[in-house]
Design a protein around this motif. Structure first.
Motif, mmCIF file in Angstrom:
data_model
loop_
_atom_site.group_PDB
_atom_site.id
_atom_site.type_symbol
_atom_site.label_atom_id
_atom_site.label_comp_id
_atom_site.label_asym_id
_atom_site.label_seq_id
_atom_site.Cartn_x
_atom_site.Cartn_y
_atom_site.Cartn_z
ATOM 1 N N VAL A 19 -43.199 17.360 0.608
ATOM 2 C CA VAL A 19 -42.428 17.783 -0.747
ATOM 3 C C VAL A 19 -41.857 19.245 -0.897
ATOM 4 C CG1 VAL A 19 -43.302 17.822 -3.157
ATOM 5 C CG2 VAL A 19 -44.216 15.888 -1.697
ATOM 6 N N THR A 20 -42.635 19.929 -0.260
ATOM 7 C CA THR A 20 -42.129 21.411 -0.489
ATOM 8 C C THR A 20 -40.563 21.384 0.305
ATOM 9 O OG1 THR A 20 -44.325 22.395 -0.273
ATOM 10 C CG2 THR A 20 -42.309 23.702 0.436
ATOM 11 N N LYS A 21 -40.386 20.860 1.418
ATOM 12 C CA LYS A 21 -39.086 20.851 2.155
ATOM 13 C C LYS A 21 -37.955 20.437 1.484
ATOM 14 C CE LYS A 21 -36.776 19.547 6.482
ATOM 15 N NZ LYS A 21 -36.994 19.005 7.633
ATOM 16 N N LYS A 22 -38.272 19.035 0.638
ATOM 17 C CA LYS A 22 -37.495 18.279 -0.014
ATOM 18 C C LYS A 22 -37.121 18.930 -1.504
ATOM 19 C CE LYS A 22 -36.954 13.937 -2.544
ATOM 20 N NZ LYS A 22 -37.830 12.709 -3.002
ATOM 21 N N GLU A 23 -37.987 19.378 -2.001
ATOM 22 C CA GLU A 23 -37.947 20.324 -3.188
ATOM 23 C C GLU A 23 -37.138 21.515 -2.877
ATOM 24 O OE1 GLU A 23 -38.456 19.488 -6.323
ATOM 25 O OE2 GLU A 23 -39.160 17.655 -5.743
ATOM 26 N N GLU A 24 -37.229 22.063 -1.775
ATOM 27 C CA GLU A 24 -36.378 23.664 -1.340
ATOM 28 C C GLU A 24 -35.120 23.053 -1.321
ATOM 29 O OE1 GLU A 24 -38.644 24.941 1.890
ATOM 30 O OE2 GLU A 24 -39.625 26.486 0.618
ATOM 31 N N GLU A 25 -34.855 21.986 -0.356
ATOM 32 C CA GLU A 25 -33.294 21.530 -0.310
ATOM 33 C C GLU A 25 -32.548 21.188 -1.333
ATOM 34 O OE1 GLU A 25 -33.946 18.184 2.496
ATOM 35 O OE2 GLU A 25 -34.369 19.501 4.098
ATOM 36 N N PHE A 75 -48.802 18.905 -3.576
ATOM 37 C CA PHE A 75 -49.028 17.333 -3.259
ATOM 38 C C PHE A 75 -48.505 16.572 -4.393
ATOM 39 C CE2 PHE A 75 -51.678 13.495 -3.307
ATOM 40 C CZ PHE A 75 -51.558 13.026 -2.107
ATOM 41 N N TRP A 76 -48.794 16.882 -5.720
ATOM 42 C CA TRP A 76 -48.614 15.898 -6.722
ATOM 43 C C TRP A 76 -47.391 16.154 -7.094
ATOM 44 C CZ3 TRP A 76 -51.659 12.448 -7.892
ATOM 45 C CH2 TRP A 76 -53.164 12.411 -7.373
ATOM 46 N N VAL A 77 -46.347 16.995 -6.634
ATOM 47 C CA VAL A 77 -44.812 17.113 -7.070
ATOM 48 C C VAL A 77 -44.033 16.040 -6.810
ATOM 49 C CG1 VAL A 77 -42.879 18.592 -6.934
ATOM 50 C CG2 VAL A 77 -45.283 19.658 -7.185
ATOM 51 N N ALA A 78 -43.245 15.537 -7.598
ATOM 52 C CA ALA A 78 -42.326 14.366 -7.282
ATOM 53 C C ALA A 78 -41.214 14.394 -8.390
ATOM 54 C CB ALA A 78 -42.961 12.998 -7.395
ATOM 55 N N ASP A 79 -39.875 14.366 -7.486
ATOM 56 C CA ASP A 79 -38.715 14.646 -8.451
ATOM 57 C C ASP A 79 -38.676 15.832 -9.332
ATOM 58 O OD1 ASP A 79 -37.808 12.182 -7.377
ATOM 59 O OD2 ASP A 79 -39.091 11.071 -8.912
ATOM 60 N N SER A 80 -38.952 16.876 -8.689
ATOM 61 C CA SER A 80 -39.143 18.496 -9.260
ATOM 62 C C SER A 80 -39.882 18.450 -10.551
ATOM 63 C CB SER A 80 -37.736 18.600 -9.768
ATOM 64 O OG SER A 80 -36.808 18.774 -8.336
ATOM 65 N N SER A 81 -40.869 17.550 -10.736
ATOM 66 C CA SER A 81 -41.823 17.552 -11.755
ATOM 67 C C SER A 81 -43.400 17.398 -11.364
ATOM 68 C CB SER A 81 -41.586 16.452 -12.735
ATOM 69 O OG SER A 81 -40.592 16.424 -13.403
ATOM 70 N N LEU A 82 -44.264 18.197 -11.698
ATOM 71 C CA LEU A 82 -45.655 18.205 -11.362
ATOM 72 C C LEU A 82 -46.278 16.864 -12.216
ATOM 73 C CD1 LEU A 82 -48.108 19.542 -9.904
ATOM 74 C CD2 LEU A 82 -48.512 20.959 -11.930
ATOM 75 N N HIS A 83 -46.841 15.992 -11.305
ATOM 76 C CA HIS A 83 -47.488 14.700 -12.026
ATOM 77 C C HIS A 83 -48.806 14.659 -11.791
ATOM 78 C CE1 HIS A 83 -43.462 12.874 -12.799
ATOM 79 N NE2 HIS A 83 -42.985 13.513 -11.788
ATOM 80 N N LEU A 84 -49.772 15.033 -12.689
ATOM 81 C CA LEU A 84 -51.063 15.199 -12.592
ATOM 82 C C LEU A 84 -51.948 13.967 -13.081
ATOM 83 C CD1 LEU A 84 -51.749 18.881 -13.098
ATOM 84 C CD2 LEU A 84 -51.521 17.730 -10.880
ATOM 85 N N PRO A 85 -52.969 13.540 -12.453
ATOM 86 C CA PRO A 85 -53.580 12.307 -13.254
ATOM 87 C C PRO A 85 -54.416 12.849 -14.397
ATOM 88 C CG PRO A 85 -54.297 12.810 -10.806
ATOM 89 C CD PRO A 85 -53.251 13.582 -11.121
ATOM 90 N N ALA A 86 -54.448 11.928 -15.432
ATOM 91 C CA ALA A 86 -55.208 12.487 -16.721
ATOM 92 C C ALA A 86 -56.805 12.553 -16.470
ATOM 93 C CB ALA A 86 -54.750 11.288 -17.625
ATOM 94 N N VAL A 87 -57.138 13.530 -15.549
ATOM 95 C CA VAL A 87 -58.496 13.680 -15.299
ATOM 96 C C VAL A 87 -59.026 15.134 -15.189
ATOM 97 C CG1 VAL A 87 -59.151 11.390 -14.245
ATOM 98 C CG2 VAL A 87 -58.588 13.381 -12.917
ATOM 99 N N SER A 88 -59.919 15.435 -15.522
ATOM 100 C CA SER A 88 -60.369 17.122 -15.167
ATOM 101 C C SER A 88 -60.006 17.271 -13.938
ATOM 102 C CB SER A 88 -61.949 17.336 -15.434
ATOM 103 O OG SER A 88 -62.206 18.582 -14.874
#
Length: 127
Positions: A19-25, A75-88
């Motif tokens: 994900v880091t590599k893809k986001e950097e590119e 790990f939870w980054v996708a499409d340049s956004s942070l997508h976290l589950p709705a839990v603590s």
């Protein structure tokens, strides 16, 4: 819990690196540093000093009741956004309850120091 978290982070690392590599590119979201947990005011000052390049002789205090969460969040980054589950966060993969290891005495000291610091900050800001 900390041992389980270490295993989880190792499993998450390959995906986080991809994900880091893809986001950097694509000039997207790269988590440079993430810290999760509870810090007292003194620890916050140490982190500020460390970020400013000043020598930190109290490195053991730097991560008091915290954990590095950089890999977990990347790990939870996708499409340049942070997508976290709705839990603590403490229930998420790669995280643990950092306060579960705090004794009652430590917590009482932390609460007392925080209250005293908050009072000083309020007193100073009233001028």
């Amino acid at each position: 819990a900390q041992e389980d978290t270490t295993r989880h982070v190792k499993l998450m690392m390959r995906q986080a690196k991809a994900v880091t590599k893809k986001e950097e590119e694509q000039g997207g979201l790269v988590i440079v540093k993430a810290v999760y947990g509870v810090m007292d005011n003194e620890s916050r000052k140490l982190i500020r000093r460390a970020e400013g390049g000043e020598e930190n002789t109290n490195a053991d205090k730097l991560m008091w009741h915290t954990m590095d969460a950089t890999t977990q969040l990347q790990f939870w980054v996708a499409d340049s956004s942070l997508h976290l589950p709705a839990v603590s966060k403490k229930h998420m993969l790669g995280f643990y309850d950092t306060l579960a290891f705090v004794s009652e005495d430590e917590w009482a000291i932390h609460q007392t120091q925080s209250s005293e610091q908050d009072k000083r900050e309020c007193d100073n800001s009233s001028y």
